[in-house]
Every structure is written in structure tokens, then in C-alpha cells.
Design a protein around this motif. Structure first.
Motif, mmCIF file in Angstrom:
data_model
loop_
_atom_site.group_PDB
_atom_site.id
_atom_site.type_symbol
_atom_site.label_atom_id
_atom_site.label_comp_id
_atom_site.label_asym_id
_atom_site.label_seq_id
_atom_site.Cartn_x
_atom_site.Cartn_y
_atom_site.Cartn_z
ATOM 1 N N LEU A 1 0.826 -1.205 0.000
ATOM 2 C CA LEU A 1 0.000 0.000 0.000
ATOM 3 C C LEU A 1 0.863 1.259 0.000
ATOM 4 O O LEU A 1 0.584 2.219 -0.719
ATOM 5 C CB LEU A 1 -0.921 0.020 1.221
ATOM 6 C CG LEU A 1 -2.121 -0.918 1.204
ATOM 7 C CD1 LEU A 1 -2.871 -0.823 2.529
ATOM 8 C CD2 LEU A 1 -3.057 -0.597 0.055
ATOM 9 N N ILE A 2 1.897 1.260 0.831
ATOM 10 C CA ILE A 2 2.778 2.426 0.929
ATOM 11 C C ILE A 2 4.220 1.961 0.822
ATOM 12 O O ILE A 2 4.627 0.988 1.477
ATOM 13 C CB ILE A 2 2.575 3.166 2.269
ATOM 14 C CG1 ILE A 2 1.155 3.721 2.376
ATOM 15 C CG2 ILE A 2 3.591 4.306 2.420
ATOM 16 C CD1 ILE A 2 0.844 4.338 3.728
ATOM 17 N N ASN A 3 4.971 2.661 -0.003
ATOM 18 C CA ASN A 3 6.418 2.453 -0.095
ATOM 19 C C ASN A 3 7.028 3.823 -0.352
ATOM 20 O O ASN A 3 7.270 4.216 -1.486
ATOM 21 C CB ASN A 3 6.761 1.477 -1.214
ATOM 22 C CG ASN A 3 8.258 1.214 -1.319
ATOM 23 O OD1 ASN A 3 8.993 1.424 -0.357
ATOM 24 N ND2 ASN A 3 8.707 0.786 -2.484
ATOM 25 N N PHE A 4 7.251 4.554 0.730
ATOM 26 C CA PHE A 4 7.609 5.971 0.616
ATOM 27 C C PHE A 4 8.837 6.288 1.460
ATOM 28 O O PHE A 4 8.973 5.812 2.593
ATOM 29 C CB PHE A 4 6.445 6.842 1.079
ATOM 30 C CG PHE A 4 6.758 8.314 1.088
ATOM 31 C CD1 PHE A 4 6.907 9.003 -0.106
ATOM 32 C CD2 PHE A 4 6.902 9.009 2.279
ATOM 33 C CE1 PHE A 4 7.213 10.371 -0.111
ATOM 34 C CE2 PHE A 4 7.205 10.361 2.287
ATOM 35 C CZ PHE A 4 7.360 11.044 1.082
ATOM 36 N N LYS A 5 9.718 7.106 0.893
ATOM 37 C CA LYS A 5 10.917 7.514 1.615
ATOM 38 C C LYS A 5 10.874 9.006 1.910
ATOM 39 O O LYS A 5 10.824 9.830 0.993
ATOM 40 C CB LYS A 5 12.171 7.183 0.800
ATOM 41 C CG LYS A 5 13.473 7.426 1.568
ATOM 42 C CD LYS A 5 14.668 6.987 0.744
ATOM 43 C CE LYS A 5 15.970 7.149 1.521
ATOM 44 N NZ LYS A 5 17.146 6.733 0.713
#
Length: 301
Positions: A107-111
Motif C-alpha cells: 500500500l505504501i512504499n515511501f521515503k
């Protein structure tokens, strides 16, 4: 007396389980630091782990197998021992199970590339719903509620409303503090920009995309792969709508980073028409991803 104690213990155990919505793995990477006291990072990791996994974040009841799987991966690149000031980045990931399968979807893969906070060894992290206790807890609160908001949105239309409301309050508190990472228009990928990607009137259709893609698309594929894939294909048109009004929205890159590899797999069994449609939509928005997008066009595994 023994029976009374057992009853009280069961009540306390039940009450504590309410607050355990997340199964979050916390890691602190300090490989870029030299000659510093590494003990402080061990206590930091333990403190963040306890803060995230034991506090109550919702009023919903979660059974152990319903906990949201997520990861917070800190990379600390600067550390001042005297003040406890730390700088670095934070990779945030969350996944969701797909109905009637062993498959999980990202769902989320954020840096977040600009994490700054202060922490002293063995310092307790205090949770407050109404005030900003520290820059660190405010950052944690933001990403915890973002994980919850997107997860709930993926199961029901605008299901994460209550969490996006909390996110707005958290960003407002952060902006009032004057700390970095919270100001509107300061950075196209900071925390204010992430919130705007889901809540600004011109971009909030991103939330509808997460619902149609997941509940009406992926969750249907175990019953009817063709129907589920068709819904996913149609949902991609929402990206085009968002791109037309906000081509620099961080929401677009967040969707790409979470979903592009998955889309390659989904379209490996798609029709030529579906593959071409997805390629046309995605290549216009993500022109630098031609290598992966060509796999969609060709139907590669």
C-alpha cells in the motif's frame, strides 16, 4: 481471590489488545556514522517499537491476524552526541492481504528524505492526541495515521476519513512548531505535500483509486481474475485525472513506487487492449520507467 485475579487479568489483557492495530518492524541503520555511542540507537529503536506497536491509535477492534504489517526503516546520517540531534531518512512501508489468497500487496512504499529530531538515550516517547510532544513523536504519529488512513481507504470508500482528519491536525501542529518537513510548498515530497496528495480537492480522487484498485480489483481476482483486472485497468484512469491538474503530486510517485512491479505481474495475463491502455496511461505519467512499462505492453512475466 484467584478467580477474581484471573478475571481482572483477562479484562486488562483484552483492553490492551485494543490498541495493537499495527505489527510494525522498526529498524535503525547507523552504518554511515563513525565513532559514536551506538547504545543510544538501540534504545531509540526499542522506544520507537514500543511507541508504535503498543499505543492505541483507533477505536477499532483488531484480532492478531488483522494487524497491519508495516516497516519503519530509519537511516541516521548525522548525530550530535551533546544535543542528541539526529538527521537522516525514513522509509515507510505497509502491506495489505488480498482476499482469499496468500498474496499481500504493498500500500505504501515511501521515503521521507528529511528526518530531523532530537533523542537522548533512554528518553521515553510520550503519546498525545492533542499536543506535539516532540518532533520524533510527531513524525511517528504522521506516518502511523497515514498507514491507517490508506489501509482503511483500501477496504471501503473514503474509509480513512477519521485518520486523514488526524493527519491534518498533526501537520498543522508541525507547521506551528517551525520544524522542517511540515511547511506547505517547502518541498514537493515533504509531509505536508503527502497529506495534500490525498486531501486537496483536486487530488483526493487518489483515495477512490486505492479503494477501487484493492477492494473491487485485487480482492475480486480470486473469484474472477478477468473482472478484477478489468476494474484495475479502469481505475488507472484516475491517475490521468490527477496528472492533468497536479503533475508534480507526490501521490503519483507514491502509487508508482508501491504498484508498478505489481502491475507488471497483473498485466502479464491481460488482454492486448488492457495492456496497451495501461501502457498509454502509465508511460504518459512516468516516462522514466520505460523499461518496466515495456513489460506491461508486451505482457512479460
Amino acid at each position: 481471590m484467584r478467580t477474581l485475579v484471573s478475571i481482572l487479568f483477562a479484562i486488562l489483557l483484552s483492553a490492551s489488545a485494543v490498541g495493537q492495530e499495527l505489527n510494525c518492524r522498526v529498524e535503525i541503520n547507523t552504518s554511515q556514522l563513525e565513532g559514536t555511542n551506538k547504545g543510544v540507537f538501540e534504545t531509540l529503536q526499542n522506544a520507537v517499537n514500543e511507541y508504535v506497536n503498543t499505543n492505541q491509535w483507533t477505536n477499532a477492534q483488531f484480532s492478531p491476524n488483522e494487524k497491519i504489517e508495516c516497516t519503519l526503516f530509519f537511516t541516521i546520517t548525522k548525530y550530535d552526541e551533546s544535543s542528541g540531534a539526529m538527521e537522516g531518512s525514513l522509509q515507510v512501508q505497509s502491506i495489505r492481504p488480498v482476499y482469499n489468497s496468500s498474496y499481500t500487496t504493498t500500500l505504501i512504499n515511501f521515503k521521507d528524505n528529511k528526518i530531523e529530531f532530537s533523542y537522548q538515550e533512554n528518553e521515553p516517547l510520550i503519546h498525545s492526541e492533542t499536543s506535539m510532544e516532540s518532533q520524533l513523536t510527531q513524525i511517528l504519529n504522521f506516518y502511523i495515521y497515514l498507514i491507517l488512513a490508506v489501509d482503511f481507504d483500501s477496504f471501503s470508500p473514503r474509509g480513512g476519513d477519521q485518520f486523514f482528519e488526524r493527519l491534518e491536525a498533526i501537520v498543522h501542529q508541525g507547521q506551528s512548531s517551525g520544524e522542517s518537513g511540515w511547511k506547505a510548498f517547502e518541498d514537493t515530497k515533504n509531509r505536508a505535500a503527502v497529506l495534500a496528495a490525498f486531501t486537496d480537492p483536486s487530488m483526493r480522487k487518489m483515495r477512490d483509486l486505492y479503494y477501487s484498485y484493492h477492494l473491487q480489483g485485487l480482492d475480486q481476482m480470486s473469484v474472477s481474475p478477468d473482472k478484477g483486472r478489468k476494474t484495475i485497468d479502469e481505475s488507472l484512469d484516475i491517475l490521468t485525472e490527477i496528472y492533468k491538474v497536479a503533475p508534480m503530486s507526490v501521490g503519483l510517485s507514491m502509487f508508482k513506487d508501491a504498484k508498478l512491479d505489481e502491475l507488471v505481474n497483473i498485466y502479464s495475463k491481460g488482454t492486448a487492449e488492457e495492456r496497451q491502455h495501461a501502457y498509454d496511461v502509465l508511460s504518459a505519467i512516468f516516462p522514466t520507467e520505460q523499461q518496466r512499462l515495456e513489460k506491461i505492453r508486451r505482457g512479460d512475466q
